[in-house]
Design a protein around this motif. Structure first.
Motif, PDB file in Angstrom:
ATOM      1  N   ALA A   1      62.313  12.768  -9.481  1.00 59.75           N
ATOM      2  CA  ALA A   1      60.953  12.728 -10.008  1.00 59.75           C
ATOM      3  C   ALA A   1      60.899  11.890 -11.283  1.00 59.75           C
ATOM      4  N   PRO A   2      59.859  11.056 -11.456  1.00 60.98           N
ATOM      5  CA  PRO A   2      59.724  10.290 -12.707  1.00 60.98           C
ATOM      6  C   PRO A   2      59.416  11.205 -13.888  1.00 60.98           C
ATOM      7  N   VAL A   3      59.564  10.648 -15.080  1.00 63.07           N
ATOM      8  CA  VAL A   3      59.337  11.443 -16.290  1.00 63.07           C
ATOM      9  C   VAL A   3      57.870  11.838 -16.417  1.00 63.07           C
ATOM     10  N   LEU A   4      56.961  10.900 -16.120  1.00 61.38           N
ATOM     11  CA  LEU A   4      55.522  11.143 -16.273  1.00 61.38           C
ATOM     12  C   LEU A   4      54.880  11.309 -14.898  1.00 61.38           C
ATOM     13  N   MET A   5      54.218  12.448 -14.676  1.00 60.75           N
ATOM     14  CA  MET A   5      53.476  12.705 -13.446  1.00 60.75           C
ATOM     15  C   MET A   5      52.312  13.623 -13.765  1.00 60.75           C
ATOM     16  N   SER A   6      51.323  13.619 -12.870  1.00 63.13           N
ATOM     17  CA  SER A   6      50.221  14.567 -12.990  1.00 63.13           C
ATOM     18  C   SER A   6      50.563  15.809 -12.186  1.00 63.13           C
ATOM     19  N   LEU A   7      50.762  16.940 -12.864  1.00 68.72           N
ATOM     20  CA  LEU A   7      51.155  18.194 -12.232  1.00 68.72           C
ATOM     21  C   LEU A   7      50.070  19.228 -12.498  1.00 68.72           C
ATOM     22  N   THR A   8      49.416  19.675 -11.432  1.00 68.85           N
ATOM     23  CA  THR A   8      48.351  20.678 -11.556  1.00 68.85           C
ATOM     24  C   THR A   8      48.751  21.907 -10.761  1.00 68.85           C
ATOM     25  N   THR A   9      48.953  23.018 -11.442  1.00 71.56           N
ATOM     26  CA  THR A   9      49.349  24.278 -10.818  1.00 71.56           C
ATOM     27  C   THR A   9      48.144  25.201 -10.738  1.00 71.56           C
ATOM     28  N   SER A  10      47.930  25.781  -9.553  1.00 68.77           N
ATOM     29  CA  SER A  10      46.799  26.685  -9.331  1.00 68.77           C
ATOM     30  C   SER A  10      47.307  27.982  -8.726  1.00 68.77           C
ATOM     31  N   ARG A  11      46.654  29.054  -9.071  1.00 69.19           N
ATOM     32  CA  ARG A  11      46.967  30.378  -8.538  1.00 69.19           C
ATOM     33  C   ARG A  11      46.186  30.601  -7.251  1.00 69.19           C
ATOM     34  N   ILE A  12      46.881  31.057  -6.198  1.00 69.98           N
ATOM     35  CA  ILE A  12      46.242  31.418  -4.931  1.00 69.98           C
ATOM     36  C   ILE A  12      46.123  32.934  -4.903  1.00 69.98           C
ATOM     37  N   ASP A  13      44.939  33.425  -5.169  1.00 71.30           N
ATOM     38  CA  ASP A  13      44.755  34.862  -5.355  1.00 71.30           C
ATOM     39  C   ASP A  13      45.057  35.651  -4.092  1.00 71.30           C
ATOM     40  N   GLU A  14      44.600  35.162  -2.938  1.00 71.46           N
ATOM     41  CA  GLU A  14      44.771  35.917  -1.691  1.00 71.46           C
ATOM     42  C   GLU A  14      46.240  36.048  -1.286  1.00 71.46           C
ATOM     43  N   LEU A  15      47.063  35.053  -1.584  1.00 71.14           N
ATOM     44  CA  LEU A  15      48.477  35.083  -1.215  1.00 71.14           C
ATOM     45  C   LEU A  15      49.372  35.544  -2.363  1.00 71.14           C
ATOM     46  N   ARG A  16      48.780  35.813  -3.525  1.00 66.65           N
ATOM     47  CA  ARG A  16      49.537  36.250  -4.703  1.00 66.65           C
ATOM     48  C   ARG A  16      50.671  35.282  -5.021  1.00 66.65           C
ATOM     49  N   GLY A  17      50.346  34.017  -4.920  1.00 70.36           N
ATOM     50  CA  GLY A  17      51.319  32.974  -5.215  1.00 70.36           C
ATOM     51  C   GLY A  17      50.620  31.806  -5.882  1.00 70.36           C
ATOM     52  N   SER A  18      51.235  30.657  -5.823  1.00 69.94           N
ATOM     53  CA  SER A  18      50.680  29.478  -6.471  1.00 69.94           C
ATOM     54  C   SER A  18      50.988  28.245  -5.645  1.00 69.94           C
ATOM     55  N   LYS A  19      50.375  27.148  -6.011  1.00 72.32           N
ATOM     56  CA  LYS A  19      50.667  25.850  -5.402  1.00 72.32           C
ATOM     57  C   LYS A  19      50.577  24.802  -6.490  1.00 72.32           C
ATOM     58  N   MET A  20      51.248  23.683  -6.268  1.00 69.12           N
ATOM     59  CA  MET A  20      51.260  22.608  -7.253  1.00 69.12           C
ATOM     60  C   MET A  20      50.858  21.304  -6.577  1.00 69.12           C
ATOM     61  N   MET A  21      49.968  20.556  -7.216  1.00 63.36           N
ATOM     62  CA  MET A  21      49.548  19.240  -6.743  1.00 63.36           C
ATOM     63  C   MET A  21      50.149  18.184  -7.651  1.00 63.36           C
ATOM     64  N   VAL A  22      50.886  17.244  -7.072  1.00 65.18           N
ATOM     65  CA  VAL A  22      51.607  16.224  -7.820  1.00 65.18           C
ATOM     66  C   VAL A  22      51.032  14.861  -7.454  1.00 65.18           C
ATOM     67  N   ILE A  23      50.607  14.088  -8.464  1.00 62.27           N
ATOM     68  CA  ILE A  23      50.057  12.752  -8.265  1.00 62.27           C
ATOM     69  C   ILE A  23      50.860  11.783  -9.116  1.00 62.27           C
ATOM     70  N   GLN A  24      51.227  10.644  -8.529  1.00 56.83           N
ATOM     71  CA  GLN A  24      52.046   9.666  -9.223  1.00 56.83           C
ATOM     72  C   GLN A  24      51.251   8.968 -10.321  1.00 56.83           C
ATOM     73  N   PRO A  25      51.917   8.584 -11.420  1.00 58.07           N
ATOM     74  CA  PRO A  25      51.197   7.936 -12.531  1.00 58.07           C
ATOM     75  C   PRO A  25      50.632   6.568 -12.156  1.00 58.07           C
ATOM     76  N   ALA A  26      51.324   5.816 -11.295  1.00 60.08           N
ATOM     77  CA  ALA A  26      50.811   4.500 -10.897  1.00 60.08           C
ATOM     78  C   ALA A  26      49.486   4.636 -10.152  1.00 60.08           C
ATOM     79  N   PHE A  27      49.357   5.688  -9.356  1.00 58.23           N
ATOM     80  CA  PHE A  27      48.110   5.926  -8.626  1.00 58.23           C
ATOM     81  C   PHE A  27      46.985   6.296  -9.596  1.00 58.23           C
TER      82      PHE A  27
END
Length: 320
Positions: A95-121
């Protein structure tokens, strides 16, 4: 059935071969550092072939194009790749040093997910959003600008709405408690040795290199719905207490088809047809049992009439 017995030399040869293979196996284990494996300790077959997850990803890829259209002024082509199973440490290795990382809580599954977007994009989207050129070369930086941060917020909000709509046929989800990070080493997502499901999407842009968006789900988050993810039918009840089959039937039944009523079949000679000019009148005789055509197929017989001053037809017979 053969009654031939092995000779003593043949028996000795078999015994010696078994002993030598066992020694070779022991030597290989010692030299390669092979460790014992306990069946069930790393069971990834619980989710089957991820069929339902692949369907969700394909639906997300089709609808996510509209999120980028206001910025790019075109709808890019987005392709859903096959889900991958890795540990979080393995994902972070390249993974590069700089990335867009957005973590969200999934209430129904009592877990989370992460969305990763590249900096060049992110840089390409920002340039296009403010009238720049998509083909500009990305210059590596240590952090995002304030303008790029705002673009990240717009994109992630739109992608999260699209992802919720893609999950809707399987089950209703809600995302909450969003947090954003720029360095994956500081992201509080899961432990390094924990297994994650990586759903990747390839975004093809005009005059620019292909970009990639990753959505990470911890394996423990998806385990409670493993049976639904293995299923090849999405039959969960959603809004209006309607199943997927009922909604499909309703959608098909609301398709609008043109109906043509054949009033007559006048015949003219080729000479008359060539000499037809504006204002010519050719009388036709209306008869009973007019043919009603749907998409070129004769479906009904009808009689012509009038209702409240408007011409109408009355169906007299339905054809098999």
């Amino acid at each position: 059935m053969s009654s031939k017995k092995l000779t003593q030399d043949e028996v000795d040869a078999l015994i010696s071969s078994v002993d030598s293979s066992a020694k070779a196996k022991a030597d290989v284990s010692d030299s390669k550092g092979i460790r014992d494996f306990v069946f069930g300790s790393d069971d990834l077959s619980l989710l089957g072939d991820y069929y339902a997850l692949r369907v969700i990803n394909e639906r997300f890829a089709r609808t996510a194009r509209t999120v980028f259209q206001p910025m790019l002024r075109v709808q890019p082509r987005i392709t859903a790749l096959m889900p991958e199973v890795k540990t979080f440490d393995q994902y972070c290795e390249n993974a590069p040093v700089l990335m867009s990382l957005t973590t969200s809580r999934i209430d129904e599954l009592r877990g989370s997910k992460m969305m990763v977007i590249q900096p060049a994009f992110i840089s390409a989207l920002t340039n296009a959003y403010y009238g720049g050129d998509l083909g500009l070369r990305y210059q590596p930086r240590a952090e995002f600008t304030a303008t790029e941060t705002r673009v990240i917020e717009i994109i992630t909000e739109g992608l999260n709405r699209t992802l919720l709509a893609a999950w809707q046929d399987l089950m209703q989800l809600t995302f909450s408690d969003e947090s954003r990070e720029e360095n994956i080493q500081f992201a509080s997502f899961v432990d390094g040795g924990e297994t994650v499901i990586i759903c990747s999407f390839l975004v093809q842009l005009p005059k620019a290199d292909d970009a990639r968006i990753d959505i990470l789900y911890p394996l423990q988050t998806l385990k409670p719905i493993a049976a639904q993810l293995r299923s090849r039918m999405q039959s969960e009840v959603i809004d209006d207490d309607m199943t997927w089959r009922e909604r499909l039937e309703r959608a098909v039944s609301e398709v609008r088809l043109p109906i043509n009523v054949q009033l007559g079949k006048p015949r003219v000679s080729l000479r008359q047809l060539i000499s037809i000019t504006k204002g010519d009148v050719y009388p036709i005789q209306l008869r009973e049992g007019l043919s009603v055509m749907v998409q070129g197929q004769k479906m009904f017989f009808a009689d012509i009439g009038e209702v409240a001053g408007t011409s109408a037809i009355t169906i007299t017979q339905k054809l098999d």
